[in-house]
Motif scaffolding. Structure first.
Motif, PDB file in Angstrom:
ATOM      1  N   TYR A  10      24.749 -16.793  -6.120  1.00  0.00           N
ATOM      2  CA  TYR A  10      25.828 -16.881  -5.130  1.00  0.00           C
ATOM      3  C   TYR A  10      25.266 -16.960  -3.715  1.00  0.00           C
ATOM      4  CZ  TYR A  10      29.580 -15.348  -2.018  1.00  0.00           C
ATOM      5  OH  TYR A  10      30.469 -15.250  -0.983  1.00  0.00           O
ATOM      6  N   THR A  31      31.336 -14.989  -6.501  1.00  0.00           N
ATOM      7  CA  THR A  31      30.186 -15.298  -7.350  1.00  0.00           C
ATOM      8  C   THR A  31      30.561 -16.316  -8.417  1.00  0.00           C
ATOM      9  OG1 THR A  31      30.773 -13.302  -8.594  1.00  0.00           O
ATOM     10  CG2 THR A  31      28.977 -13.107  -7.008  1.00  0.00           C
ATOM     11  N   ALA A  50      21.861  -8.352  -2.658  1.00  0.00           N
ATOM     12  CA  ALA A  50      22.260  -9.387  -3.625  1.00  0.00           C
ATOM     13  C   ALA A  50      21.042 -10.102  -4.204  1.00  0.00           C
ATOM     14  CB  ALA A  50      23.193 -10.391  -2.951  1.00  0.00           C
ATOM     15  N   HIS A  94      24.753 -13.089  -8.933  1.00  0.00           N
ATOM     16  CA  HIS A  94      24.878 -12.710  -7.523  1.00  0.00           C
ATOM     17  C   HIS A  94      23.759 -13.329  -6.696  1.00  0.00           C
ATOM     18  CE1 HIS A  94      26.891  -9.371  -4.978  1.00  0.00           C
ATOM     19  NE2 HIS A  94      26.653 -10.450  -4.262  1.00  0.00           N
ATOM     20  N   GLU A 116      31.923  -9.173  -3.274  1.00  0.00           N
ATOM     21  CA  GLU A 116      31.082 -10.321  -2.970  1.00  0.00           C
ATOM     22  C   GLU A 116      30.960 -10.585  -1.475  1.00  0.00           C
ATOM     23  OE1 GLU A 116      34.258 -10.179  -3.966  1.00  0.00           O
ATOM     24  OE2 GLU A 116      34.826 -12.130  -4.787  1.00  0.00           O
TER      25      GLU A 116
END
Length: 244
Positions: free
Chosen positions: A135, A93, A125, A132, A117
């Protein structure tokens, strides 16, 4: 001495001593720590810590802008004079968060993946915290542009490959500690004890350890589990242990 930028979104939570230990153990480089926000926890060298948000309103605004846009002109200008060799981000992330910064500074980006992650479902997520969610949106760009991905175990490396990260840029590197720097314990008579030391939170998996101990005690009745730590799951774990 050459310099590296160690990037972590929040500097530095109490559970992440390994980040400071690794940074301060470098022999050929000096670590500078950069992030979005300064948080209570592990102290870092004041003259080598650069963050956007130290707790004021302006800092909070700069942090929010950085997380939304993926870049920060303020952080970039503070880091440019270092003439660093690379940026090392901990957690995928944070790698996605630091990618724009690495591109602006024209530095290679190395990302260490620690676990959650690559094991969190995208469906979860997308409902999780902002970094997140970002990400999941920036992951493909991260795969294409980061210089190296470090996995802390073979399992994490396998997960990265399954998610399409280029195998040629993945390295397994375990996080260890320098045992010679610690006092040696005299030889003592060992007992059938399993010791757990850590936060009593879901990500640490102590629930599974208690289940496993119940199975182990069927074969080794004298075996005991000793748990050292505290956290939000402590009442639940204590109740589970009593039921077992």
């Amino acid at each position: 001495m050459r310099r590296v930028i160690v990037f972590r979104d929040h500097l530095l939570p109490p559970s992440q001593t390994f980040i400071r230990y690794q940074g301060e153990s470098l022999k050929d480089f000096q670590a500078y720590y950069a992030g979005s926000k300064l948080v209570p926890g592990i102290s870092l060298p004041h003259d080598r810590t650069i963050v956007l948000n130290k707790g004021d309103v302006i800092g909070a605004g700069l942090e929010a802008l950085f997380k939304v846009t993926g870049n920060s002109l303020v952080l970039q200008r503070r880091l440019e004079p270092l003439r660093a060799s690379l940026i090392h981000a901990h957690f995928g992330t944070d790698g996605a968060q630091a990618l724009g910064l690495a591109e602006s500074l024209r530095l290679p980006l190395i990302v260490t993946f620690h676990g959650y992650e690559v094991t969190t479902l995208d469906s979860y997520a997308r409902r999780s915290f902002l970094i997140h969610r970002r990400y999941s949106h920036r992951r493909q760009r991260l795969k294409e542009r980061a210089a190296l991905f470090i996995a802390v175990s073979e399992f994490i490396a396998e997960r990265l490959i399954l998610q399409g990260f280029p195998e040629s840029r993945i390295r397994v590197h375990y996080i260890g500690t320098e045992i010679n720097a610690r006092p040696r314990v005299p030889l003592i008579e060992r007992e059938s004890i399993v010791l757990f030391v850590g936060r009593l939170a879901e990500v640490k998996g102590c629930t599974f350890l208690i289940d496993a101990m119940a199975i182990l005690q069927e074969e080794i009745p004298e075996a005991r589990l000793v748990v050292i730590g505290d956290g939000p799951l402590r009442p639940q774990l204590e109740a589970d242990a009593r039921r077992k």
